[in-house]
Design a protein around this motif. Structure first.
Motif, short mmCIF file in Angstrom:
data_model
loop_
_atom_site.label_atom_id
_atom_site.label_comp_id
_atom_site.label_asym_id
_atom_site.label_seq_id
_atom_site.Cartn_x
_atom_site.Cartn_y
_atom_site.Cartn_z
N LYS A 3 0.84 -1.22 0.00
CA LYS A 3 0.00 0.00 0.00
C LYS A 3 0.87 1.26 0.00
O LYS A 3 0.50 2.27 -0.61
CB LYS A 3 -0.94 -0.01 1.21
CG LYS A 3 -1.96 -1.14 1.18
CD LYS A 3 -3.08 -0.86 0.18
CE LYS A 3 -4.02 -2.04 0.09
NZ LYS A 3 -5.25 -1.77 -0.63
N ILE A 4 2.00 1.20 0.67
CA ILE A 4 2.88 2.37 0.67
C ILE A 4 3.47 2.61 -0.72
O ILE A 4 3.53 3.74 -1.19
CB ILE A 4 3.99 2.21 1.75
CG1 ILE A 4 3.42 2.57 3.10
CG2 ILE A 4 5.21 3.06 1.45
CD1 ILE A 4 2.88 3.99 3.23
N LYS A 5 3.83 1.51 -1.40
CA LYS A 5 4.36 1.67 -2.77
C LYS A 5 3.31 2.36 -3.63
O LYS A 5 3.59 3.30 -4.38
CB LYS A 5 4.67 0.30 -3.37
CG LYS A 5 6.02 -0.25 -2.97
CD LYS A 5 6.18 -1.55 -3.73
CE LYS A 5 7.52 -2.16 -3.62
NZ LYS A 5 7.61 -3.43 -4.31
N LYS A 6 2.05 1.87 -3.52
CA LYS A 6 0.97 2.47 -4.32
C LYS A 6 0.81 3.95 -3.97
O LYS A 6 0.61 4.78 -4.86
CB LYS A 6 -0.36 1.75 -4.02
CG LYS A 6 -0.54 0.49 -4.84
CD LYS A 6 -1.91 -0.12 -4.61
CE LYS A 6 -1.89 -1.54 -5.15
NZ LYS A 6 -2.68 -2.50 -4.40
N SER A 7 0.87 4.27 -2.69
CA SER A 7 0.62 5.67 -2.29
C SER A 7 1.74 6.57 -2.81
O SER A 7 1.48 7.70 -3.24
CB SER A 7 0.46 5.81 -0.78
OG SER A 7 1.69 5.59 -0.15
N MET A 8 2.99 6.08 -2.81
CA MET A 8 4.10 6.91 -3.30
C MET A 8 3.94 7.13 -4.81
O MET A 8 4.18 8.24 -5.31
CB MET A 8 5.46 6.25 -3.02
CG MET A 8 5.80 5.98 -1.57
SD MET A 8 5.59 7.34 -0.39
CE MET A 8 6.80 8.51 -0.88
N LEU A 9 3.51 6.08 -5.52
CA LEU A 9 3.34 6.22 -6.97
C LEU A 9 2.18 7.16 -7.30
O LEU A 9 2.29 8.03 -8.15
CB LEU A 9 3.09 4.85 -7.61
CG LEU A 9 4.32 3.92 -7.64
CD1 LEU A 9 3.94 2.53 -8.11
CD2 LEU A 9 5.42 4.51 -8.53
#
Ligand code: KG4
Ligand code: ZN
Length: 331
Positions: free
Chosen positions: A248-254
């Motif tokens: 979820k953090i990867k998605k939020s950064m992207l």
């Protein structure tokens, strides 16, 4: 300018002093964990009573050789948290402030967690993404500036720390389970139990941990000899919970194109979570920061620091503003 910070929202009685020129010049935390451990969780009435008993000695320890008369303002946690516990900190802050003739500043506990990494790093600049993971909350927040918070995702059920604590209970580990699961997981195989990664494939940034906890419960029910599987269950559970957070953090950064990720809250003390998030520095070319261990879990340094960034409202001094429930976007 010296700001005294007081934290009593749950089971830590904490006081700290923040000097605008020098940073934290005194801090003390008394944890009630041993008292609540025998009940397997925090007992609100016991928490309030113990805050009353300990707050003066915690204040004295934080002050050290400093003089209480030198304090310019008092910041205290006014929510969210256990109402009785919050009221102890608030009453103490109001009484002390009246005696000293200084103003009080009510502070939001989660906002204080959000800003805590600034106590340990001087390269924390807005905007950034914050992963705020504690016993009561699991939030992914776009922090655009002080007081400008957009919640991008949050747990739809249990907070991740709550899931660690509930699984800890199932594994007969002491309360709170989080640090014990991390310790025991080091001896286990994280691939032994194939637990679900709830909502990992959903495109949104919301989280869910109660299904994972229930999956652990079911896997335990099927075992004859729980004790010998405890390290593998702990490792497999921890891996599943952290896989979800990383995804979820990867998605939020992207999605946001932000270049800084800040971890906060008690679960940010978890070594595997820190390692996985640090790996994103290379993988995604972002900056990742997490506070010192003592500033991850509940403390008053973060309350004093946040208070120092705010201006006291002189029109409502002495009025109670304790809010057990207080959404972060209403700060
Ligand atoms: O921020 P915090 O001190 O209090 C709240 O505001 O909730 O967070 C406490 C939570 C507990 O659920 C505890 O089990 C969890 O943080 N925790 C951890 C670790 N250390 C504390 N969870 C996983 N691994 C850890 N090392
Ligand atoms: Zn907290």
């Amino acid at each position: 300018m010296l700001t005294l910070g007081i934290e009593t929202s749950c089971d830590e009685t904490a006081v700290a002093i923040y000097d605008s020129g020098k940073g934290i010049v005194g801090e003390s935390v008394f944890s009630q964990i041993d008292m609540h451990a025998e009940y397997g969780g925090v007992v609100p009435e016991l928490a309030s009573r113990d805050h009353c008993l300990k707050i003066i000695s915690v204040l004295e320890e934080a002050l050290g050789k400093g003089k209480i008369e030198d304090i310019d303002q008092i910041a205290y946690t006014s929510g969210p948290g256990l109402l009785g516990a919050l009221l102890v900190g608030e009453s103490f802050a109001h009484g002390l402030a009246a005696g000293l003739g200084v103003p009080t500043i009510p502070v939001h506990h989660l906002e204080a967690h959000l800003m805590a990494p600034a106590l340990d790093f001087d390269d924390i600049n807005f905007p950034f993404i914050s992963l705020l993971v504690s016993g009561g909350h699991s939030l992914i927040i776009d922090v655009k500036g002080l007081g400008e918070y957009s919640i991008l995702g949050e747990s739809q059920d249990d907070a991740v720390g709550e899931a660690f604590d509930k699984v800890g209970k199932l594994l007969k580990l002491p309360y709170p389970g989080g640090p014990h699961i991390e310790r025991i997981a080091k001896e286990g195989n994280p691939k032994k139990f194939n637990y679900p990664r709830p909502m990992i494939n959903k495109n949104n940034l919301d989280l869910s941990f109660s299904g994972l906890k229930t999956a652990v419960l079911y896997s335990i029910r099927d075992l004859d000899n729980l004790d010998e599987h405890i390290p593998d269950i702990a490792a497999s559970f921890q891996r599943a919970a952290i896989d979800v957070l990383v995804s979820k953090i990867k998605k939020s950064m992207l999605q946001t194109s932000r270049d800084t990720l800040i971890l906060a809250g008690g679960v940010a003390a978890n070594g595997l979570l820190r390692k996985e998030m640090s790996n994103l520095e290379n993988e995604m070319g972002i900056k990742v920061r997490y506070p010192a261990m003592k500033h991850c879990t509940d403390n008053a340094a973060m309350i004093a620091y946040l208070g120092s960034l705010k201006t006291p409202n002189l029109s409502n001094q002495g009025q109670s503003c304790a809010r057990p429930r207080w959404p972060l976007n209403e700060v």
